[in-house]
Structures are given as structure tokens and as C-alpha cells.
Design a protein around this motif. Structure first.
Motif, PDB file in Angstrom:
ATOM      1  N   ARG A  62       0.798  -1.224   0.000  1.00  0.00           N
ATOM      2  CA  ARG A  62       0.000   0.000   0.000  1.00  0.00           C
ATOM      3  C   ARG A  62       0.833   1.277   0.000  1.00  0.00           C
ATOM      4  N   ASP A 153      -3.100   2.624  -4.863  1.00  0.00           N
ATOM      5  CA  ASP A 153      -4.483   2.694  -4.419  1.00  0.00           C
ATOM      6  C   ASP A 153      -5.069   1.295  -4.344  1.00  0.00           C
ATOM      7  N   ASN A 155      -7.668  -1.588  -3.328  1.00  0.00           N
ATOM      8  CA  ASN A 155      -9.058  -1.821  -2.954  1.00  0.00           C
ATOM      9  C   ASN A 155      -9.222  -3.313  -2.708  1.00  0.00           C
ATOM     10  N   GLU A 156     -10.443  -3.833  -2.753  1.00  0.00           N
ATOM     11  CA  GLU A 156     -10.629  -5.253  -2.433  1.00  0.00           C
ATOM     12  C   GLU A 156      -9.976  -6.176  -3.462  1.00  0.00           C
ATOM     13  N   THR A 224     -13.849 -12.158  -2.342  1.00  0.00           N
ATOM     14  CA  THR A 224     -14.028 -11.019  -3.246  1.00  0.00           C
ATOM     15  C   THR A 224     -14.891 -11.394  -4.442  1.00  0.00           C
TER      16      THR A 224
END
Length: 267
Positions: A62, A153, A155-156, A224
Motif C-alpha cells: 500500500r 491505491d 481496494n478489495e 471477493t
């Protein structure tokens, strides 16, 4: 009959399930296998795309960086080879600065593109992921046009969206389109012929959105998505995507490693 391949790559877990080839050796125990890098490092097929995304998730986190580099008119190269050399010189400048600061060479992966993601021809440009460092240095050392740096960036799906965007742009070239620093960790498959039963397959096919079942099956991971593909030749092919379970606030820093170790067990 059924073979499962798990690819734990940082915060993301890919699981591929498919019919074991008839002549394939049967594995009595789960085994780890490093995934082979595409020989020409182009991204014009599904397997190369999957490898590229897994490589990114395996090596970047991240707090690492996404960098976009454009080339000004006065520096625009005439050939892909010249563009590759331009990028190589850029990395050399960055690494000279890092060594002066007592740092090791930069860890990165990059894509060279001359198309939009829809296939329209455009100017040479670069996209890369780089390990965390001084963002201003990465931009200043370019000096050949516009440079923009952002934090990754997640995300899931991790950074799958941006990675596939990069892959689509480069897939139209039909030749070597990406490269990386030396020593990146390769995606590793945990392969098992006993982890999945016929009953499991039937359940997945009937209800590919059964979050509770998947999270019970793959403990420590959050569901997911699940894609089920029926093929007349290869049979049923399943791709499951999971993300790393967030560590509860009550888990102390000293116990975090112990808490997460169960994620990498074979089954």
C-alpha cells in the motif's frame, strides 16, 4: 480429478481450480511451485496478464508508488529500443541517487506503451510501480517530460484495476512490453490434488457468490469474487479471488505475525 492452485500474493489470494490433465502426475501432498515468467514479457494473452498482476501483488504494498511518465516532444524517441534505453538511463539516475543515500537499487516493474487501452496508437509513455521512496526524487530524475507519482491505491482487488489498465495498453504491441528490477519475488502456486472434492465443485457452480462458504474454506481470507467458466474442451474452470483478512485492533503488534501465519498454510 480436480486440481487446485493457490497463489498467495501479498494482500491478495488467487485460487484456480480445474480438471487435472489425464497424464499429469498426481500430487499426494500439496507442493509449492514458482510460476514461470512469460518468455517474451508481452501481455497479449490471459495467462500473461494474470502473471503480471500477481507479480505486482507479490512485490508491492500500500505505501509503494505508482508512477506515470510522459515524454516531451524534444525528447521523443523514434523507436521502442530508444525508448527502452531512455527508461534504463532514468533508472540508472535514480539508483545513483539511492546509492548516495546508502540505499539499495530501486525495486520496480514497468510497462512501455504506445497505445491507449482501447488500442489507438499514441505517443510512447511509461507506467511503473516502485517501492516506497522520496516521490520528488522519482519525478525530478525523469527530466524528459511530465512525471506523476501517487501512492498505490489498493481496494478489495488490490491494484488489479490499474495493472490490467497497464496490460491492456501494452498488449497491442505484440512484442516485449514490460520489464522489472532484478530479484523480484515470483508468484508461487501451492498446488494440491486433494483440496477440492466433487461436492465442492457442485457447490461452487450452484452458488459462486456464497461468501460464508468460501471464507470457511479458506480461513483468514475475505471473499471477493468467483468466476466459473464452462469449456467444452477443458471442462469447468474456476477462478476465486480473496483478500487478506484485516487484523483486529485488539491484536497486539507483537502477535500480528503469529496471527497472520495461518494464511499461508497449504489447504
Amino acid at each position: 480429478m480436480w486440481r487446485q492452485k493457490k497463489y498467495p500474493c501479498g494482500e491478495i489470494l488467487d485460487i484456480e481450480i480445474f480438471t487435472r490433465p489425464e497424464k499429469a502426475k498426481v500430487f499426494k501432498r500439496a507442493r509449492r511451485e514458482k510460476e514461470s515468467s512469460p518468455a517474451q514479457k508481452n501481455l497479449n494473452n490471459k495467462n500473461s496478464n494474470k502473471y503480471f498482476v500477481r507479480l505486482v501483488h507479490k512485490n508491492f504494498k500500500r505505501k509503494d508508488l505508482s508512477v506515470d511518465l510522459t515524454i516531451a516532444d524534444q525528447f521523443m524517441p523514434k523507436t521502442r529500443e530508444a525508448a527502452q534505453k531512455m527508461f534504463k538511463n532514468y533508472i540508472a539516475r535514480v539508483n545513483r541517487w539511492r546509492r548516495a543515500q546508502g540505499l539499495k537499487n530501486l525495486i520496480y516493474v514497468y510497462v512501455l506503451s504506445e497505445h491507449t487501452e482501447l488500442g489507438k496508437a499514441t505517443r510512447f509513455h511509461f507506467h511503473l510501480y516502485a517501492e516506497k521512496m522520496d516521490r520528488e526524487v522519482l519525478e525530478d530524475k525523469w527530466g524528459m517530460g511530465y512525471a506523476n507519482t501517487d501512492r498505490l491505491d489498493f481496494n478489495e482487488l488490490g491494484v488489479q484495476g490499474k495493472s490490467q489498465y497497464m496490460a491492456r495498453q501494452s498488449s497491442y504491441s505484440g512484442c516485449r512490453t514490460w520489464g522489472s528490477s532484478i530479484g523480484l519475488k515470483k508468484p508461487e502456486a501451492i498446488t494440491s490434488d486433494k483440496a477440492i472434492t466433487k461436492a465442492d465443485i457442485n457447490r461452487i457452480v450452484r452458488n459462486p457468490e456464497d461468501r460464508a462458504w468460501f471464507e470457511q474454506k479458506y480461513k483468514g481470507w475475505i471473499f471477493t469474487s468467483c468466476e466459473v467458466e464452462e469449456n467444452l474442451i477443458t471442462g469447468t474452470n474456476i477462478l476465486i479471488k480473496m483478500r487478506k483478512e484485516e487484523i483486529p485492533d485488539y491484536i497486539s503488534k507483537a502477535r500480528k505475525k503469529e496471527y497472520m501465519e495461518h494464511i499461508d498454510i497449504p489447504f
